[in-house]
Design a protein around this motif. Structure first.
Motif: not given
Length: 375
Positions: A47, A34, A37, A4, A30
């Protein structure tokens, strides 16, 4: 553990993504839903190539790796990393630097001027020849190198699952198409002896819900491809564990024709195949054709109703399913009549001759006339 914004993360694997394995940085944002990153130091990466890191806890000791938290009066800068060579009772440390302008040198850093180097969480790395456990508990392997991922270029490994070839990312064991239940979560233990204690109170194994050939309807399209939506219909083509865990299905897709999917039993339901017809509506009353076309199910009839409504603007069409059939068999006064309507004409003629005492020609004429009236 998912990353996160604000997390410090370490690259544990990856391919041509701009930073080396072991590189640490703080997540800034992101991209691509997502899947990528972006970090505060300007680096970025897929990610799945990173894991969050947690600060080590406990009292500092000789050998601990630390990172400077602020400028050290010309003898080290914020972010420089080194190992503690000596530490006094007050917590001041003599650090041998590994990075920065003082790399390879020793210098004092006052207490409060450094913190532990983050410890990375463990990340599964897939290797050729090993066996692994999927998230749904199946054993797969030995896995083999099978090229590179279509999106990141990282290595992928393949093996068969129930006779079908599947692919996983080398970093983390994620299924290449993100089918979560096929993610590799651990190496299969080398000692497979069953040491589970006997328990007569174990709950019964779930009864199979589906079998090959069952007509199905999608109720939860999560994870399905090609725009599959709730209500889409298909048929079961393969079952796993007797249909209690997963099934392969073929769906009738509007634009792509028949497509294959894999589904959990909770995502589908048995589809009824009740025939249905389309009727014109006038003043709310159905006006079916004299001999309406009978569709296989309500979905097929609904498609025809939509087509007719588009073709005839202002007209309304409704779909009616056959819920049940009511039929009352006629009652006949004489046995020869029952025989005649059931197709046993010769037996009916014989029965009529015996009952009425007439000749063959008269009996035949009587049966024929009765059948004409009954038609």
């Amino acid at each position: 553990m998912a990353l996160k914004v604000g997390d410090r993360a370490r690259r544990v694997c990856g391919h041509n993504e701009g930073s080396p394995i072991g590189h640490e940085a703080v997540v800034a944002s992101f991209e691509d839903g997502g899947s990528w990153a972006v970090f505060e130091d300007g680096t970025r990466g897929f990610t799945n190539s990173f894991v969050p890191v947690a600060e080590a806890a406990g009292t500092f000791k000789v050998g601990d790796r630390v990172r400077l938290t602020k400028y050290n009066s010309g003898f080290g800068s914020k972010g420089d990393v080194g190992a503690i060579d000596t530490i006094d009772a007050a917590g001041n440390a003599y650090v041998k630097f590994e990075t920065g302008s003082w790399a390879g040198e020793l210098w004092w850093v006052p207490t409060g001027g450094f913190q532990p180097v983050a410890v990375a969480a463990q990340q599964l790395t897939i290797r050729a020849g090993a066996f692994y456990k999927t998230r749904d508990g199946r054993k797969v392997g030995p896995v083999e190198e099978s090229g590179t991922a279509y999106d990141t270029g990282e290595p992928v490994f393949g093996a068969e699952v129930d006779g079908t070839s599947r692919l996983w990312r080398a970093c983390g064991g994620k299924h290449l198409l993100n089918w979560d239940y096929l993610d590799l979560i651990a190496e299969w233990p080398t000692d497979t002896a069953d040491t589970t204690a006997s328990n007569d109170n174990e709950p019964p194994v779930a009864e199979p819900r589906f079998k090959v050939g069952d007509p199905i309807r999608v109720i939860d399209p999560s994870g399905f491809r090609f725009g599959t939506k709730a209500g889409d219909r298909g048929v079961v083509t393969k079952d796993y564990d007797g249909g209690a865990s997963f099934v392969d299905i073929n769906l009738n897709h509007e634009t792509d024709g028949t497509i294959g999917q894999i589904a959990r039993p909770s995502q589908i339901e048995l589809a009824t195949t009740i025939p249905a017809i389309v009727c014109l509506l006038e003043d709310g009353q159905p006006l079916p054709a004299t001999r309406p076309f009978v569709h296989a199910n309500a979905d097929a009839a609904s498609g025809e109703a939509a087509r007719l409504a588009k073709k005839h603007p202002g007209k309304a069409f409704a779909v009616y399913e056959y819920k049940r059939t009511a039929k009352v068999e006629p009652v006949y006064e004489h046995e020869w009549q029952r025989l005649a309507v059931s197709g046993q004409k010769i037996a009916a003629i014989k029965e009529l001759r015996g009952l009425a005492g007439i000749d063959l020609a008269a009996a035949k004429a009587g049966v024929d006339q009765f059948l004409m009236r009954a038609a």
